[in-house]
Write an enzyme that holds these catalytic residues in place. Structure first.
Site, PDB file in Angstrom:
ATOM      1  N   GLU A   1     -13.005   8.453 -55.490  1.00 44.28           N
ATOM      2  CA  GLU A   1     -13.995   9.515 -55.700  1.00 44.28           C
ATOM      3  C   GLU A   1     -15.333   8.951 -56.166  1.00 44.28           C
ATOM      4  O   GLU A   1     -15.403   8.298 -57.218  1.00 44.28           O
ATOM      5  CB  GLU A   1     -13.466  10.518 -56.748  1.00 44.28           C
ATOM      6  CG  GLU A   1     -14.371  11.723 -56.887  1.00 44.28           C
ATOM      7  CD  GLU A   1     -13.776  12.838 -57.755  1.00 44.28           C
ATOM      8  OE1 GLU A   1     -12.563  12.819 -58.030  1.00 44.28           O
ATOM      9  OE2 GLU A   1     -14.549  13.723 -58.150  1.00 44.28           O
TER      10      GLU A   1
ATOM     11  N   LYS B   1      -8.741  17.954 -65.142  1.00 42.30           N
ATOM     12  CA  LYS B   1      -8.810  17.083 -63.960  1.00 42.30           C
ATOM     13  C   LYS B   1      -9.923  16.061 -64.159  1.00 42.30           C
ATOM     14  O   LYS B   1      -9.781  14.884 -63.850  1.00 42.30           O
ATOM     15  CB  LYS B   1      -9.054  17.926 -62.702  1.00 42.30           C
ATOM     16  CG  LYS B   1      -8.924  17.163 -61.394  1.00 42.30           C
ATOM     17  CD  LYS B   1     -10.207  16.477 -60.945  1.00 42.30           C
ATOM     18  CE  LYS B   1     -10.018  15.728 -59.641  1.00 42.30           C
ATOM     19  NZ  LYS B   1     -11.214  14.974 -59.245  1.00 42.30           N
TER      20      LYS B   1
ATOM     21  N   ASP C   1       1.615   3.597 -63.983  1.00 37.02           N
ATOM     22  CA  ASP C   1       2.154   4.808 -63.365  1.00 37.02           C
ATOM     23  C   ASP C   1       1.286   5.999 -63.780  1.00 37.02           C
ATOM     24  O   ASP C   1       1.477   6.592 -64.845  1.00 37.02           O
ATOM     25  CB  ASP C   1       3.606   4.986 -63.832  1.00 37.02           C
ATOM     26  CG  ASP C   1       4.288   6.171 -63.166  1.00 37.02           C
ATOM     27  OD1 ASP C   1       3.579   7.055 -62.652  1.00 37.02           O
ATOM     28  OD2 ASP C   1       5.526   6.204 -63.184  1.00 37.02           O
TER      29      ASP C   1
ATOM     30  N   HIS D   1     -23.460  13.955 -57.546  1.00 35.70           N
ATOM     31  CA  HIS D   1     -22.228  13.651 -56.813  1.00 35.70           C
ATOM     32  C   HIS D   1     -22.515  13.483 -55.324  1.00 35.70           C
ATOM     33  O   HIS D   1     -22.060  12.532 -54.695  1.00 35.70           O
ATOM     34  CB  HIS D   1     -21.224  14.784 -57.042  1.00 35.70           C
ATOM     35  CG  HIS D   1     -19.889  14.542 -56.433  1.00 35.70           C
ATOM     36  ND1 HIS D   1     -18.942  13.756 -57.025  1.00 35.70           N
ATOM     37  CD2 HIS D   1     -19.351  14.957 -55.261  1.00 35.70           C
ATOM     38  CE1 HIS D   1     -17.872  13.710 -56.265  1.00 35.70           C
ATOM     39  NE2 HIS D   1     -18.094  14.438 -55.184  1.00 35.70           N
TER      40      HIS D   1
HETATM   41  P1  NAD Z   1      10.344  -2.745 -66.748  1.00 38.77           P
HETATM   42  O1  NAD Z   1      11.748  -2.392 -66.994  1.00 38.77           O
HETATM   43  O2  NAD Z   1       9.956  -3.264 -65.406  1.00 38.77           O
HETATM   44  O3  NAD Z   1       9.852  -3.811 -67.831  1.00 38.77           O
HETATM   45  C1  NAD Z   1      10.037  -3.665 -69.180  1.00 38.77           C
HETATM   46  C2  NAD Z   1      10.820  -4.854 -69.681  1.00 38.77           C
HETATM   47  O4  NAD Z   1       9.934  -5.966 -69.854  1.00 38.77           O
HETATM   48  C3  NAD Z   1      11.442  -4.627 -71.047  1.00 38.77           C
HETATM   49  O5  NAD Z   1      12.716  -4.092 -70.919  1.00 38.77           O
HETATM   50  C4  NAD Z   1      11.428  -5.992 -71.686  1.00 38.77           C
HETATM   51  O6  NAD Z   1      12.665  -6.651 -71.523  1.00 38.77           O
HETATM   52  C5  NAD Z   1      10.395  -6.806 -70.912  1.00 38.77           C
HETATM   53  N1  NAD Z   1       9.233  -7.215 -71.734  1.00 38.77           N
HETATM   54  C6  NAD Z   1       8.646  -8.416 -71.718  1.00 38.77           C
HETATM   55  N2  NAD Z   1       7.610  -8.462 -72.554  1.00 38.77           N
HETATM   56  C7  NAD Z   1       7.517  -7.275 -73.133  1.00 38.77           C
HETATM   57  C8  NAD Z   1       6.612  -6.692 -74.071  1.00 38.77           C
HETATM   58  N3  NAD Z   1       5.590  -7.376 -74.612  1.00 38.77           N
HETATM   59  N4  NAD Z   1       6.819  -5.402 -74.402  1.00 38.77           N
HETATM   60  C9  NAD Z   1       7.829  -4.687 -73.865  1.00 38.77           C
HETATM   61  N5  NAD Z   1       8.708  -5.193 -72.970  1.00 38.77           N
HETATM   62  C10 NAD Z   1       8.553  -6.476 -72.597  1.00 38.77           C
HETATM   63  O7  NAD Z   1       9.327  -1.575 -66.993  1.00 38.77           O
HETATM   64  P2  NAD Z   1       9.315  -0.254 -67.847  1.00 38.77           P
HETATM   65  O8  NAD Z   1       8.027  -0.235 -68.557  1.00 38.77           O
HETATM   66  O9  NAD Z   1      10.546  -0.076 -68.645  1.00 38.77           O
HETATM   67  O10 NAD Z   1       9.295   0.856 -66.701  1.00 38.77           O
HETATM   68  C11 NAD Z   1       8.098   1.200 -66.044  1.00 38.77           C
HETATM   69  C12 NAD Z   1       8.373   1.583 -64.613  1.00 38.77           C
HETATM   70  O11 NAD Z   1       9.313   2.654 -64.544  1.00 38.77           O
HETATM   71  C13 NAD Z   1       7.154   2.068 -63.911  1.00 38.77           C
HETATM   72  O12 NAD Z   1       7.030   1.397 -62.676  1.00 38.77           O
HETATM   73  C14 NAD Z   1       7.429   3.540 -63.647  1.00 38.77           C
HETATM   74  O13 NAD Z   1       6.777   3.961 -62.483  1.00 38.77           O
HETATM   75  C15 NAD Z   1       8.910   3.565 -63.508  1.00 38.77           C
HETATM   76  N6  NAD Z   1       9.610   4.849 -63.739  1.00 38.77           N
HETATM   77  C16 NAD Z   1       9.002   5.929 -64.304  1.00 38.77           C
HETATM   78  C17 NAD Z   1       9.717   7.093 -64.539  1.00 38.77           C
HETATM   79  C18 NAD Z   1       9.027   8.242 -65.224  1.00 38.77           C
HETATM   80  O14 NAD Z   1       7.909   8.078 -65.709  1.00 38.77           O
HETATM   81  N7  NAD Z   1       9.633   9.427 -65.307  1.00 38.77           N
HETATM   82  C19 NAD Z   1      11.065   7.153 -64.197  1.00 38.77           C
HETATM   83  C20 NAD Z   1      11.667   6.037 -63.637  1.00 38.77           C
HETATM   84  C21 NAD Z   1      10.933   4.874 -63.422  1.00 38.77           C
END
Ligand code: NAD
Length: 421
Positions: free
Chosen positions: A81, A257, A273, A370
């Site tokens: 946008e 928005k 996300d 815009h």
């Molecule tokens: P992930 O599981 O890919 O990574 C997180 C992992 O990274 C942790 O479990 C940890 O072991 C490791 N890690 C390393 N360094 C870290 C630090 N400094 N802090 C925290 N963890 C560290 O990712 P996530 O964040 O658990 O999940 C995010 C993904 O899940 C996104 O892609 C999202 O789109 C997706 N998702 C979202 C939903 C929702 O929002 N409803 C549902 C399902 C999946």
């Protein structure tokens, strides 16, 4: 960061990149990755999602003039946008020299385990709470990395939800996810705990999933825009606009928005996300009737004080933040050290974009600025290509007639002139 960013928008692409490289320490390879639209490798894209057939690119701009908690930031924003990056930069400039003050909660997410077939809710709640310590210990067996970093499951809550299908006990597991967005980690914890919860309560576990209404993980920001810079009438106009949104969901949807214009652009640039943030933001806005995510009032001197508060689950690790090379470069440009800091910056852009939109609407209507920025898109829509895009866009701006029909006429004129040459 000492580099002067005044007039950044007037520079050519190569000059902008040279300044960015100097200010952020990006390598030549990283700069090449940014400008090379093929830098998200198709092989990496093929790992990221299913049935991959290509890569779609979104422009990335840099919002300048952002001073947050006394530190200057360059903020990468990805959006299709026009005027979002310009609006954020302009609002941030007007907030100088103080800039924005921002803060955020610890990165605690809620995982929900839905228990159905609950005959006596209070009894189920008592059983679960009596096993609290064991449940937290079991949850924390799953992710040693997060635990080492000081995160992990911290608490549980049990909520009663009465439905058409009977009373449900909803167990909330509160997990400090540190620098992750946290969905995968929290979902894993919920799935791990559910058989034990079924065993001790005799209820049936259905959904085991994160809540995007991350009320324990809110980010907040404020800025003061001076009366001398805005003028009293603009301040009164912005207050009228705020109270309009406060009392009318039709206006409020558009207000919010505009807030998410800024926030989503930062989240896309950093591989986060944005749907999760959108869901959380709007659910939070609707907790007590749908309300604006931003707030405006006057201070004692008559200056305009803007503020924002919303849940913001963003990560520096996990999801696509590390897989997408451009997201990694965005984080390097930002120079943020924690998910909290990223959430604070994103909240500032939300406030800035909202303020800029309100100010523009009060002053001259949103379309003037815009449409000027959108003129090039309109020229392309009408069939212009190459240098003609710029020529047709600037002619429409000069004529104050930025429309597809005028662009189509001009495309014909330029084509005819081109054939004669
Ligand atoms: P992930 O599981 O890919 O990574 C997180 C992992 O990274 C942790 O479990 C940890 O072991 C490791 N890690 C390393 N360094 C870290 C630090 N400094 N802090 C925290 N963890 C560290 O990712 P996530 O964040 O658990 O999940 C995010 C993904 O899940 C996104 O892609 C999202 O789109 C997706 N998702 C979202 C939903 C929702 O929002 N409803 C549902 C399902 C999946």
């Amino acid at each position: 960061m000492k580099t002067d960013f005044s007039g950044f928008h007037k520079l050519g692409l190569n000059e902008r990149l040279a300044i960015l490289k100097k200010a952020t320490g990006l390598s030549t390879r990283e700069v090449n990755d940014l400008v090379n639209s093929g830098s998200l490798d198709i092989e990496i894209a093929d790992i990221m999602i299913e049935n991959v057939i290509g890569v779609m690119h979104t422009p990335m701009g840099i919002a300048v003039n952002f001073r947050v908690n006394g530190r200057d930031y360059l903020i990468p924003m990805c959006t299709e946008e026009p005027s979002v990056v310009a609006a954020a930069s302009h609002a941030a400039k007007l907030a100088l020299p103080s800039g924005f003050k921002a803060e955020s909660d610890d990165p605690v997410m809620i995982g929900q385990i839905q228990l159905v077939g609950v005959r006596d809710f209070e009894k189920v709640k008592d059983i679960i709470m009596s096993k609290r310590d064991y449940i937290l210990k079991a949850a924390n067996n799953k992710d040693s990395v997060m635990l080492t970093l000081g995160g992990g499951a911290k608490d549980i809550e049990v909520r009663k939800v009465e439905t058409e299908r009977g009373v449900m006990a909803i167990v909330h597991v509160l997990v400090d996810v540190r620098d992750a967005m946290g969905a995968n980690s929290v979902n894993t914890i919920c799935e791990t705990l559910s058989p034990y919860l079924e065993e001790i309560t005799g209820a049936r576990a259905r959904l085991r999933i994160i809540s995007n209404l991350a009320v324990y993980r809110k980010a907040r920001a404020t800025a003061v825009w001076r009366k001398e810079d805005l003028g009293e009438d603009v301040i009164e106009g912005i207050l009228d606009a705020y109270h309009f949104a406060l009392n009318d969901p039709f206006r409020c949807a558009t207000n919010n928005k505009g807030v998410m214009n800024g926030i989503d652009a930062v989240l896309v640039a950093t591989g986060n996300d944005f749907r999760a943030a959108e869901a959380g933001a709007h659910a939070y806005a609707a907790l007590n009737g749908y309300k604006p995510l931003t707030k405006y009032e006057k201070d004692k001197k008559g200056n305009l004080v803007g503020s924002i508060e919303l849940p913001l689950a963003v990560g520096l690790v996990g999801g696509a933040t590390k897989t997408n090379p451009i997201a990694r470069i965005s984080l390097k440009i930002l120079g943020v050290k924690s998910s909290k800091e990223l959430a604070e910056i994103a909240a500032c852009t939300g406030l800035a974009n909202n303020f800029a939109a309100l100010r523009a609407m009060i002053k001259e209507g949103i379309q003037k600025g815009h449409m000027k920025l959108h003129a090039k898109n309109i020229a392309i829509m009408a069939g212009a290509a190459g240098n003609n895009v710029y020529e047709i866009a600037s002619r429409m701006i000069q004529e104050s007639n930025i429309s597809v029909s005028r662009a189509m006429e001009l495309v014909k004129i330029y084509r005819r002139a081109g054939r004669k040459r």
